[in-house]
Design an enzyme around this catalytic site. Structure first.
Site: not given
Ligand SMILES: [Zn+2]
Length: 313
Positions: A252, A127, A166
């Site tokens: 995740d 990120h 994500h």
């Molecule tokens: Zn993640």
């Protein structure tokens, strides 16, 4: 013949995490490593030590302003590096620099022909942007590796695969207009989860149109939904003929993760590691670097990352 797999674990990496009950704590490497030892997987790999990145190395990807900002916040030792996800604390600069420096150490071993593949469980901080920290990611070790491949080793066509729940926005937007960064990212639909990006229509910009594949999975999707997407991702990767592969295998997306809502089993991680390894062997002279990425349930991350280790060793 070079060793098949170098695994990077050690104290410098173990302490990458945030205090006060933050979901990304400093217990993640230990959870993985104790399971790997219990399974005897340490016998099948070469274990190598982490190291810190220099400022010059961080600035291969990051702006000097961002590196200075993290340094300052680390010295002040409080507040946040972003809008509230990524806390600052004394020493946070060195924690981030250890993740990026270890990734460069791994890259150097691969490019020297000493090992074919590497796995760095504490890494894959996808990120962080060139100019800012984000989403628990201080510096983007993946971007530092990609920019070093280009500037130091003349390797241009890099395949990037990301199965973290994500979206890998820090990589996607840094290389959105770069036609030689081949991108495959399967993640929970951004309409329902941080960072809110990675729509199927985001396929790259300008000359790079068509080189990126974002494959969102609806909330509560599991292995069936993942594997349907992965068939497309794998075909995309092969079609674009990368010279070097990077895998971010966040844990995740497994059922029960406290921050997300997908229901994969570790069959996802095993299959992707096996497939990506096969593509690396076919097209890239075996060169593959894997990173652990996210994962906030310790049992899940230990299961997912040992599944990856078993396939890559
Ligand atoms: Zn993640």
């Amino acid at each position: 013949m070079p060793a098949s797999l170098a695994l990077f674990v050690g104290d410098l990496l173990a302490c990458y995490g945030f205090p006060d009950g933050h979901p990304l704590g400093i217990d993640r490497q230990g959870a993985f490593w104790s399971q790997a030892l219990a399974l005897g997987l340490d016998q099948r790999v070469e274990v190598l030590a982490p190291r810190l990145a220099t400022r010059e190395e961080l600035e291969r990807f990051h702006t000097p302003e961002h590196v200075s900002w993290v340094k300052l916040r680390s010295e002040i030792g409080e507040g946040y590096l972003d809008e509230g996800d990524t806390p600052a604390f004394p020493g946070v600069f060195e924690r981030g620099a250890a993740v990026a420096g270890t990734a460069l150490e791994a890259l150097e071993r691969v490019m020297a022909g000493e090992v074919r593949r590497t796995f760095q469980p504490i890494g894959g901080l996808h990120h962080a942007r060139r100019g800012r920290s984000a989403g628990f990611c201080v510096f983007n070790d993946l971007g530092v590796v990609i920019d070093t491949l280009r500037s130091r080793f003349g390797v241009r066509r890099v395949g990037y695969v990301d199965i973290d729940v994500h979206h890998g926005d820090g990589i996607y937007y840094a290389y959105e207009a770069d036609p030689e960064l081949i991108f495959v990212d399967v993640h929970e639909d951004g309409r329902f989860l941080y960072p809110g990006t990675g729509h199927a229509r985001e396929t790259g910009r300008d000359d790079a149109a068509g080189t990126k594949l974002n494959l969102p999975i609806p909330p509560r999707g599991g292995d069936r939904e993942f594997f349907a997407a992965w068939e497309k991702g794998l075909a995309h990767l092969r079609r674009h003929q990368p010279e070097f592969l990077i895998l971010q295998c966040g844990a995740d997306g497994l059922a029960g993760d406290p921050l997300a809502d997908l229901r994969y089993t570790t069959a996802v991680h095993a299959r992707v590691a096996r497939d990506v390894r096969a593509v690396a062997d076919e097209l890239c002279g075996g060169r593959l670097m894997a990173f652990g990425g996210g994962g906030y349930d310790l049992g899940n991350l230990a299961a997912a990352w040992t599944a990856v280790l078993r396939e890559l060793a």
